[in-house]
Write a protein that holds these residues in place. Structure first.
Motif, PDB file in Angstrom:
ATOM      1  N   GLU A 121       0.867  -1.175   0.000  1.00 27.35           N
ATOM      2  CA  GLU A 121       0.000   0.000   0.000  1.00 27.35           C
ATOM      3  C   GLU A 121       0.900   1.219   0.000  1.00 27.35           C
ATOM      4  O   GLU A 121       1.453   1.595   1.025  1.00 27.35           O
ATOM      5  CB  GLU A 121      -0.924   0.000   1.210  1.00 27.35           C
ATOM      6  N   VAL A 122       1.071   1.816  -1.170  1.00 29.55           N
ATOM      7  CA  VAL A 122       2.007   2.929  -1.306  1.00 29.55           C
ATOM      8  C   VAL A 122       1.443   4.182  -0.667  1.00 29.55           C
ATOM      9  O   VAL A 122       2.129   4.908   0.052  1.00 29.55           O
ATOM     10  CB  VAL A 122       2.317   3.172  -2.797  1.00 29.55           C
ATOM     11  N   PHE A 123       0.163   4.433  -0.880  1.00 33.64           N
ATOM     12  CA  PHE A 123      -0.448   5.679  -0.424  1.00 33.64           C
ATOM     13  C   PHE A 123      -1.344   5.377   0.759  1.00 33.64           C
ATOM     14  O   PHE A 123      -2.543   5.165   0.609  1.00 33.64           O
ATOM     15  CB  PHE A 123      -1.243   6.302  -1.566  1.00 33.64           C
ATOM     16  N   ARG A 181     -15.367  10.815   4.496  1.00 37.19           N
ATOM     17  CA  ARG A 181     -14.031  10.586   3.941  1.00 37.19           C
ATOM     18  C   ARG A 181     -14.112  10.338   2.435  1.00 37.19           C
ATOM     19  O   ARG A 181     -13.345  10.923   1.654  1.00 37.19           O
ATOM     20  CB  ARG A 181     -13.403   9.388   4.647  1.00 37.19           C
ATOM     21  N   ASP A 182     -15.049   9.480   2.013  1.00 35.50           N
ATOM     22  CA  ASP A 182     -15.188   9.208   0.577  1.00 35.50           C
ATOM     23  C   ASP A 182     -15.606  10.462  -0.178  1.00 35.50           C
ATOM     24  O   ASP A 182     -15.110  10.728  -1.284  1.00 35.50           O
ATOM     25  CB  ASP A 182     -16.211   8.097   0.353  1.00 35.50           C
ATOM     26  N   SER A 203      -7.052   7.962  -7.222  1.00 35.08           N
ATOM     27  CA  SER A 203      -7.737   6.909  -7.971  1.00 35.08           C
ATOM     28  C   SER A 203      -7.503   5.547  -7.337  1.00 35.08           C
ATOM     29  O   SER A 203      -8.420   4.721  -7.228  1.00 35.08           O
ATOM     30  CB  SER A 203      -7.270   6.917  -9.432  1.00 35.08           C
ATOM     31  N   LEU A 204      -6.263   5.297  -6.902  1.00 34.11           N
ATOM     32  CA  LEU A 204      -5.976   4.021  -6.253  1.00 34.11           C
ATOM     33  C   LEU A 204      -6.706   3.906  -4.917  1.00 34.11           C
ATOM     34  O   LEU A 204      -7.216   2.840  -4.561  1.00 34.11           O
ATOM     35  CB  LEU A 204      -4.464   3.879  -6.044  1.00 34.11           C
ATOM     36  N   ALA A 205      -6.750   4.995  -4.165  1.00 27.39           N
ATOM     37  CA  ALA A 205      -7.421   4.958  -2.870  1.00 27.39           C
ATOM     38  C   ALA A 205      -8.920   4.728  -3.010  1.00 27.39           C
ATOM     39  O   ALA A 205      -9.544   4.107  -2.144  1.00 27.39           O
ATOM     40  CB  ALA A 205      -7.156   6.251  -2.105  1.00 27.39           C
ATOM     41  N   LEU A 206      -9.498   5.222  -4.099  1.00 34.15           N
ATOM     42  CA  LEU A 206     -10.936   5.070  -4.328  1.00 34.15           C
ATOM     43  C   LEU A 206     -11.266   3.836  -5.147  1.00 34.15           C
ATOM     44  O   LEU A 206     -12.447   3.568  -5.410  1.00 34.15           O
ATOM     45  CB  LEU A 206     -11.487   6.322  -5.024  1.00 34.15           C
ATOM     46  N   GLY A 207     -10.258   3.097  -5.584  1.00 34.51           N
ATOM     47  CA  GLY A 207     -10.507   1.899  -6.368  1.00 34.51           C
ATOM     48  C   GLY A 207     -10.863   2.163  -7.810  1.00 34.51           C
ATOM     49  O   GLY A 207     -11.403   1.271  -8.487  1.00 34.51           O
ATOM     50  N   GLU A 214      -9.295   2.213 -13.763  1.00 35.76           N
ATOM     51  CA  GLU A 214      -9.131   2.742 -15.121  1.00 35.76           C
ATOM     52  C   GLU A 214      -8.509   4.135 -15.089  1.00 35.76           C
ATOM     53  O   GLU A 214      -7.624   4.447 -15.899  1.00 35.76           O
ATOM     54  CB  GLU A 214     -10.488   2.773 -15.836  1.00 35.76           C
ATOM     55  N   GLU A 215      -8.966   4.971 -14.174  1.00 33.93           N
ATOM     56  CA  GLU A 215      -8.380   6.307 -14.055  1.00 33.93           C
ATOM     57  C   GLU A 215      -6.920   6.218 -13.608  1.00 33.93           C
ATOM     58  O   GLU A 215      -6.071   6.991 -14.077  1.00 33.93           O
ATOM     59  CB  GLU A 215      -9.196   7.152 -13.079  1.00 33.93           C
ATOM     60  N   ALA A 216      -6.628   5.294 -12.697  1.00 29.59           N
ATOM     61  CA  ALA A 216      -5.239   5.124 -12.269  1.00 29.59           C
ATOM     62  C   ALA A 216      -4.361   4.693 -13.433  1.00 29.59           C
ATOM     63  O   ALA A 216      -3.225   5.175 -13.589  1.00 29.59           O
ATOM     64  CB  ALA A 216      -5.177   4.091 -11.140  1.00 29.59           C
ATOM     65  N   ARG A 217      -4.857   3.787 -14.261  1.00 30.02           N
ATOM     66  CA  ARG A 217      -4.077   3.347 -15.426  1.00 30.02           C
ATOM     67  C   ARG A 217      -3.852   4.506 -16.400  1.00 30.02           C
ATOM     68  O   ARG A 217      -2.769   4.645 -16.992  1.00 30.02           O
ATOM     69  CB  ARG A 217      -4.801   2.191 -16.110  1.00 30.02           C
ATOM     70  N   GLU A 218      -4.871   5.337 -16.553  1.00 33.28           N
ATOM     71  CA  GLU A 218      -4.718   6.510 -17.425  1.00 33.28           C
ATOM     72  C   GLU A 218      -3.639   7.450 -16.898  1.00 33.28           C
ATOM     73  O   GLU A 218      -2.799   7.960 -17.655  1.00 33.28           O
ATOM     74  CB  GLU A 218      -6.057   7.249 -17.525  1.00 33.28           C
TER      75      GLU A 218
END
Length: 371
Positions: free
Chosen positions: A111-113, A239-240, A271-275, A278-282
């Motif tokens: 878990e990086v972030f 939080r979300d 994006s990673l924290a919210l799952g 696709e946005e993270a890959r972008e």
């Protein structure tokens, strides 16, 4: 307790119980109530004797152990005391075997972030942990606990907020109010900064500002929104929502400066924290197209592969990295995956797997592959 005291308790118990049994066996039904009164009185030294004969580990907590011994002695006049004493003798004769688990270790989590910090689970690893444990201990004097809470006020909010939140349910009203006032001051100050940043952003938007100036203002709002999460001031659904708001303002800043690495990294982390894979890959593809150092985004690419259960890709992404190139808390992760790779070095080599999910186009279809 010495043998003389134990003998005195045993003699008193025997005398009182004998007197109670004499009343019961007298044949007079009117003595039945007197028997229970005498037996209840006799159960007091019986319970004290039973508790003292238990092993030290079973004598705590003292009140509960004494209450259990008294209840058994009262409800079961003879069998209760005999059973407890027999159990105490067995506990002393055959102590329980403790299964050693020293050889087991938790694998480092990829878990990086990290947005949370559970200092309650690691009280001795952090300087604030000992102070937090002192503040939460109700057995300590109130003055000492208050000093510990005031010491938390001088620490970083991210470290202190979990402990202060736990103190909001403390039985001591003064501790509760002090913890609440500290958290409220931090939240009020951060809210004031956020409102000022939003007013500045709205002013720039009204003026039609664009480019780097508008991007910096939007980025500041996103960072302050994220600070609520980072410090633990936003929990649950709030939080979300706060993270969604931070990502929205980060998008605004990216529209003004599409190639800014810091904004791409922020959007990637959110994006990673919210799952949002696709946005993270972008964001990873856009980061690869900039001059950002691969050591910045490779750990996040590995985390994306980990979340999507593409474990072979994790090894491929982390392969070019060395432990000295990453943060200290990520070094165990790199070492684990490097060791795994070395262990399977004799196996048939396979082509590096892309970071994309199986149902999406592979990243090597982009101008340059991420790996």
């Amino acid at each position: 307790m010495d043998l003389a005291s134990i003998a005195k308790l045993a003699a008193g118990t025997l005398a009182l119980e004998t007197g109670a049994l004499t009343l019961l066996l007298s044949g007079d039904r009117t003595m039945y109530l007197a028997f229970w009164i005498a037996h209840a009185i006799a159960s007091v030294p019986t319970a004290l004797l039973m508790r003292r004969l238990l092993p030290a580990a079973m004598q705590r907590p003292a009140r509960l152990a004494l209450a259990l011994a008294y209840a058994l002695a009262l409800v079961l006049p003879v069998l209760g005391a005999a059973g407890v004493l027999a159990a105490a003798w067995l506990a002393r004769a055959w102590p329980a075997r403790v299964q050693r688990l020293d050889h087991l270790r938790d694998a480092p989590k990829l878990e990086v972030f990290a947005l949370t910090l559970d200092i309650e689970q690691r009280p001795d690893e952090l300087p604030a942990g000992q102070v937090a444990r002192m503040a939460r201990d109700p057995a300590r004097p109130r003055a000492q606990r208050i000093r510990a809470v005031l010491a938390l006020r001088e620490m970083a909010p991210r470290v202190a907020v979990p402990t202060l939140r736990s103190l909001l349910a403390d039985p001591d009203e003064e501790i509760r109010l002090l913890a609440y006032s500290i958290v409220e001051v931090w939240e009020r100050n951060l809210t004031a900064k956020l409102q000022a940043a939003m007013r500045e952003l709205e002013g720039l938007r009204a003026e039609g500002a664009q480019g780097a100036q508008f991007a910096r203002a939007a980025q500041q709002v996103a960072e302050l929104q994220l600070e609520f999460v980072y410090q633990g001031l936003a929990q649950g659904d709030l939080r979300d929502f706060t993270m969604d708001q931070a990502k929205m303002y980060c998008r605004l800043a990216l529209e003004a400066t599409p190639a800014e690495p810091s904004l791409l990294m922020m959007h990637l982390r959110l994006s990673l924290a919210l799952g949002a894979h696709e946005e993270a890959r972008e964001m990873l593809l856009r980061l690869r197209a900039t001059d950002a150092s691969p050591t910045m985004w490779r750990p996040y690419a590995a985390e994306l592969a980990w979340q999507e259960r593409r474990y072979a890709d994790v090894r491929q992404v982390l392969r070019p990295m060395r432990t000295e190139q990453v943060a200290p808390r990520l070094r165990p992760v790199v070492r684990v995956w490097s060791a795994h790779e070395e262990g399977g070095r004799d196996a048939t080599p396979t082509a590096p797997a892309p970071l994309s999910a199986p149902a999406t186009p592979p990243l090597h279809t982009a101008p340059e592959a991420l790996v």
